[in-house]
Write a protein that holds these residues in place. Sequence first.
Motif, PDB file in Angstrom:
ATOM      1  N   SER A 101       0.817  -1.204   0.000  1.00 11.64           N
ATOM      2  CA  SER A 101       0.000   0.000   0.000  1.00 11.64           C
ATOM      3  C   SER A 101       0.856   1.262   0.000  1.00 11.64           C
ATOM      4  O   SER A 101       0.388   2.328  -0.373  1.00 11.64           O
ATOM      5  CB  SER A 101      -0.917   0.025   1.221  1.00 11.64           C
ATOM      6  OG  SER A 101      -1.533  -1.218   1.368  1.00 11.64           O
ATOM      7  N   LEU A 102       2.098   1.114   0.448  1.00 10.54           N
ATOM      8  CA  LEU A 102       2.965   2.286   0.498  1.00 10.54           C
ATOM      9  C   LEU A 102       3.335   2.765  -0.891  1.00 10.54           C
ATOM     10  O   LEU A 102       3.704   3.901  -1.100  1.00 10.54           O
ATOM     11  CB  LEU A 102       4.259   1.967   1.262  1.00 10.54           C
ATOM     12  CG  LEU A 102       4.105   1.588   2.718  1.00 10.54           C
ATOM     13  CD1 LEU A 102       5.448   1.298   3.337  1.00 10.54           C
ATOM     14  CD2 LEU A 102       3.425   2.713   3.474  1.00 10.54           C
ATOM     15  N   LEU A 103       3.250   1.856  -1.856  1.00 11.95           N
ATOM     16  CA  LEU A 103       3.654   2.215  -3.208  1.00 11.95           C
ATOM     17  C   LEU A 103       2.699   3.206  -3.855  1.00 11.95           C
ATOM     18  O   LEU A 103       3.068   3.901  -4.791  1.00 11.95           O
ATOM     19  CB  LEU A 103       3.727   0.964  -4.076  1.00 11.95           C
ATOM     20  CG  LEU A 103       5.070   0.287  -4.139  1.00 11.95           C
ATOM     21  CD1 LEU A 103       4.952  -0.979  -4.952  1.00 11.95           C
ATOM     22  CD2 LEU A 103       6.095   1.202  -4.770  1.00 11.95           C
ATOM     23  N   GLY A 104       1.474   3.244  -3.355  1.00 15.65           N
ATOM     24  CA  GLY A 104       0.504   4.178  -3.914  1.00 15.65           C
ATOM     25  C   GLY A 104       0.375   4.001  -5.409  1.00 15.65           C
ATOM     26  O   GLY A 104       0.193   2.891  -5.902  1.00 15.65           O
ATOM     27  N   GLY A 105       0.506   5.086  -6.125  1.00 16.06           N
ATOM     28  CA  GLY A 105       0.347   5.011  -7.576  1.00 16.06           C
ATOM     29  C   GLY A 105       1.585   5.481  -8.301  1.00 16.06           C
ATOM     30  O   GLY A 105       1.490   6.147  -9.316  1.00 16.06           O
ATOM     31  N   SER A 106       2.758   5.150  -7.766  1.00 19.27           N
ATOM     32  CA  SER A 106       3.971   5.687  -8.375  1.00 19.27           C
ATOM     33  C   SER A 106       4.241   5.048  -9.732  1.00 19.27           C
ATOM     34  O   SER A 106       3.715   3.996 -10.069  1.00 19.27           O
ATOM     35  CB  SER A 106       5.165   5.480  -7.449  1.00 19.27           C
ATOM     36  OG  SER A 106       5.603   4.156  -7.516  1.00 19.27           O
ATOM     37  N   ALA A 124      -5.662  -4.019  -6.620  1.00 18.01           N
ATOM     38  CA  ALA A 124      -6.434  -3.386  -5.547  1.00 18.01           C
ATOM     39  C   ALA A 124      -6.426  -4.270  -4.299  1.00 18.01           C
ATOM     40  O   ALA A 124      -6.270  -3.790  -3.178  1.00 18.01           O
ATOM     41  CB  ALA A 124      -7.858  -3.129  -6.005  1.00 18.01           C
ATOM     42  N   ILE A 125      -6.586  -5.570  -4.512  1.00 14.53           N
ATOM     43  CA  ILE A 125      -6.626  -6.483  -3.370  1.00 14.53           C
ATOM     44  C   ILE A 125      -5.243  -6.558  -2.715  1.00 14.53           C
ATOM     45  O   ILE A 125      -5.121  -6.592  -1.495  1.00 14.53           O
ATOM     46  CB  ILE A 125      -7.107  -7.878  -3.817  1.00 14.53           C
ATOM     47  CG1 ILE A 125      -8.536  -7.771  -4.354  1.00 14.53           C
ATOM     48  CG2 ILE A 125      -7.041  -8.873  -2.670  1.00 14.53           C
ATOM     49  CD1 ILE A 125      -8.983  -8.956  -5.167  1.00 14.53           C
ATOM     50  N   TRP A 126      -4.226  -6.543  -3.557  1.00 17.38           N
ATOM     51  CA  TRP A 126      -2.849  -6.615  -3.065  1.00 17.38           C
ATOM     52  C   TRP A 126      -2.579  -5.456  -2.100  1.00 17.38           C
ATOM     53  O   TRP A 126      -1.868  -5.592  -1.116  1.00 17.38           O
ATOM     54  CB  TRP A 126      -1.916  -6.544  -4.284  1.00 17.38           C
ATOM     55  CG  TRP A 126      -0.448  -6.658  -4.011  1.00 17.38           C
ATOM     56  CD1 TRP A 126       0.180  -7.707  -3.415  1.00 17.38           C
ATOM     57  CD2 TRP A 126       0.565  -5.718  -4.353  1.00 17.38           C
ATOM     58  NE1 TRP A 126       1.532  -7.473  -3.382  1.00 17.38           N
ATOM     59  CE2 TRP A 126       1.797  -6.257  -3.945  1.00 17.38           C
ATOM     60  CE3 TRP A 126       0.562  -4.473  -4.983  1.00 17.38           C
ATOM     61  CZ2 TRP A 126       3.014  -5.608  -4.145  1.00 17.38           C
ATOM     62  CZ3 TRP A 126       1.761  -3.821  -5.173  1.00 17.38           C
ATOM     63  CH2 TRP A 126       2.976  -4.384  -4.756  1.00 17.38           C
ATOM     64  N   GLN A 127      -3.170  -4.308  -2.372  1.00 13.31           N
ATOM     65  CA  GLN A 127      -2.956  -3.155  -1.500  1.00 13.31           C
ATOM     66  C   GLN A 127      -4.026  -3.118  -0.411  1.00 13.31           C
ATOM     67  O   GLN A 127      -4.762  -2.144  -0.284  1.00 13.31           O
ATOM     68  CB  GLN A 127      -2.965  -1.869  -2.325  1.00 13.31           C
ATOM     69  CG  GLN A 127      -1.848  -1.846  -3.358  1.00 13.31           C
ATOM     70  CD  GLN A 127      -1.677  -0.499  -4.019  1.00 13.31           C
ATOM     71  OE1 GLN A 127      -2.644   0.179  -4.313  1.00 13.31           O
ATOM     72  NE2 GLN A 127      -0.437  -0.111  -4.284  1.00 13.31           N
TER      73      GLN A 127
END
Lengths: 294, 445, 327
Positions: free
Chosen positions: C141-146, C192-195
Amino acid sequence: MVASTVAPPVAARAQRPRSRSWLRLVVLLAIVAVVLYPLIWMVGTSVKSQQEIVNNIGLLPERFTPGNYPDGWTNFDVSFGRFFLNSAMVSLLTVIGNAVSCLLAAYAFARLRFRLRRVWFAVMIGTLLLPSHVLIVPQYILFRSFGLVGGDWPYLPLLIPQFLATEAFFVFLMVQFMRSIPRELDEAARIDGAGPFGIFRHVILPLSRPALVTTAIFSFIWTWNEFFRQLVYLSNLSDYTVPVALTLFIDSTSQSAVGPMFAMAVLSLLPVFVFFVAFQRMLVEGINTSGLKG
Amino acid sequence: MHPATATSVPDGRTYRTPLLRRRFLRGLLAAVVTLPLIGAAAACGDDDAASDGKVRLSIFWWGGEARAQLTKQALDLYTEKNPDVTFEKTWQANQGYFDKLATLTAGGNPPDIFQIDDNFLAEYAARNTTLDLKKYQDSGDLDTTKFPPSLLQYGVVDGKLAGLAAGENTQGLVYNKTLLDKNGLPEPTTGMSWEEHVAWAEQVSKKAGIPGTQDPSADYKAFWVWLRQQGKDLYSGNELGFTVEDVTKWFELWKGARDRGATPPPDVIHEGNATDITKQLVVTGKAATSWVWVNQMPELKKNTADELGVIAYPGDPSGQWARASMYWSIFRGSKHADVAADVINFLVNDPEAVKLLGTDRGLPSNLDLRRVISDDATDPAMKQSITVENELAEKFGESPQVPIKGHSKVKSELTKAAENAQYGRAAPAEAAAQFVEACKAAIVS
Amino acid sequence: MALTTAPDPTRRGTGSVRPPAPRGGTGRIRHGEGLAGYVFLSPWLVGLMAITAIPMLLSLYLSFTNYDILTPWSEVEWVGLANYERMFISDPSWWHSVRVTLNFALIAVPLKLAAALGVALLLNRAWRGVGLFRGLFYLPSLLGGSVALAIVWVNMFNREGAFNSFLALFGIEGKPWVNDPDWALETLMVLAIWQFGAPMVIFLAGLKQVPTELYEAAAVDGAGKFRQFVNVTLPMLSPVIFFNLVLETINGFQGFTAAFVLSNGTGGPVDSTLMYTLNLYITGFTDLEMGYASAMAWVFLIAIAIITVIFFSTGRFWVHYSDGEDR
């Protein structure tokens, strides 16, 4: 203590302690491996050369290229460290703003009775629902007419909203948490002569720690990753934050420094990871409300 | 605010709104616009229009770090020569660039000078965001005498000079020379017909085991060249310059190529349809050729160990033209338009500045200086692209009109229709019909 | 339910939307509380008036105009309901994006919540190293949308990707998932589920708020772990489950970042990942039809508001609040 979800058959109780903790560890490790594989791949890619990134999609580099890290760090006129500092400052101030302002609003919604409460609550939820992209331009125009855009310290348009509880997500989150706090505690405090402010100070505030910690974690991480608004309001390279700076590596039509970008993307995970691990500790210690009931 | 009582919309109908609601909205707008003026008054203290003759210009461009360095040096050189003029330089990678530019424009403070390309030039010019540079051209403050006429012409929208070409490029077909040599295959040459190109690609697929050519049916720049070779164009006035039959022929040409195995499978084609340099199939090794802009050669080269070659797109090279890779435009409301024009003139005509900027934005627009730069080029990939473009320049056709408002939609609709045909979800004729219909709607609205 | 809080007979829930307010006979506002309420609410109210409401109302106004961002406000033309007509009558891609979004949200949201709750329960107990595990699960989730995320994901799920290599171990031939219009949306769901980190953290925080004496009491009553879970954990966690359900549903419908990043902002291949908000963004910023995009946003708001109202009205049947209200 809480059951680890899947109901263990009662018969298995005898040999539970050892085998179950082993089982749990194995299950967890398996999930972790799957969940983390993409991230490990990302770390592997951060030490590949540009040509390898494009052509070799394997986990490990053929030629170890740690140079991406120093290259990325010094890629721009401004050191990447500056972007980290800017992001940290914006994120930390956002954490404070959200924690304070949303807690106050949430207390009002969750515990106090006043006119139009239901209406305001519905409005608050309503502000969560509009896709933000249509608000960017009107909001920019508004902030500009307030004279907030492009000053010497350009972060005001990013921070002022956070101190005014505009993130309804956190207000709603805290409302839900506060509503799990038994109301007898309020009543007990009230009998001791506490008013709304006293109850807030002595009952709600100490018991809201899980909600506050959650808010802090999310505020920090989301601000750390937020792109669009930071892009719009920041115009000087030395004011840029990490997410904005990360996009500078790749101009898809001309120049792409994918390796350094990956290196900095990996580095940018570290502060948030540390922040998370540090703060989640506060979630570990359970809360025992019985002590307060005395 | 908005028109008084009734407004006619393009389709000729007239809408009326209940008075009450209009009043409310007008009140709201008035509040938004006036209330903040109080705050704005305070904010305007640091206005650039200082009385001491000092001017601070804002300038905004997209690009990578290398471009940023070169541009900053060139601007610093200007300040060195004109100490009263300083710059507020903002740069951005292309992701988010136009979002930010539009937002700044909406807020009434776009940069004095901004970089723009032909995808958006007409959009901005049609809304009167860009200043008409004609008067500077006429007065000689903006010297365009050394420009190729067609390159200059490609910055004219509705009779106004909306942008001045910052550099020139043109379509280029890049192929993997190493791969061809290794398999004893001939290199493609400029002037091969489209049929010959497909036949050549089929041969490559068979011999080298790598698809011979990326399928460019979703690529507007390839479609555009092909159209021009058929005597058509992408746009003609405010309408489409082609018919459903043209598109069908184009889609069928590439369906034939796919059926013959000259191209990769649709998912790989889709990957290569991204505009990113790093995703071009010729560097990822998934096809022997990619359809790019000539000036992208040096960057492509950085992503592969193989040797690359570049030629014109198939067919008669007069289908290609001197395209402005990007323009410099001035915001119409700029308080220092005269100075801004002088800066642009400096960036395109000053020998030192042009030397600094090199070919980063394409070949220099000034032909005299282009020659100097070409002679000085050292990077082999750069030299290659300069040579090819200079050769092609002699064969260029007239430049077409700048793409019209709605072009971004036309581009994305072409990709969608072509991919529908590639994935076999629609027959070429069907996809073509859908495409043309969607384009017509996009251009009208 | 084995809970210590006694229901307050004076406050009985009645129908409709259930914000936390008491209804009916509770018109009495305790002395001073009304004022205190507004004092605590004031930062939010100022923010609403000054920052949130004006842009929202402006966007509502713009939805009746042909606003294109570049044209100054003074020249914007009123077009009445034309944008709304276009959406419902003559814009197939709008309908398409509605279908894509529903498809996405209906599958991804429940799975993501299930994953979050499952892992949260596994990680709830305090044991050595649990913090590290929580952090590791939160990492995605920390990766956001980079930009990096896009490259990572494509390389997991394209033709030569890691996922296909994994399938090959079992002799299964994979697909070019991200580049296959039949599967691209599913890859987006997996992303989405992964995050799932955000709802997981909220579940964890919620679990921490369950008073330990409730479990002790239940244990004394002879309830096993499963009974404790059903009778104590679930009801006590229900406000948080409710919150996650509402918010993840909203997020699921608003899902923008992943679709934007994975498809390079196009919604491709062949519009298979054209989520509603991505379509809206493209319409507003790339095609410069912000008036139309605003209309899309308001239709979206109304649709989501209806869903939210339904959630709130069903909430009273299963959400347990320890404050004794709304049961």
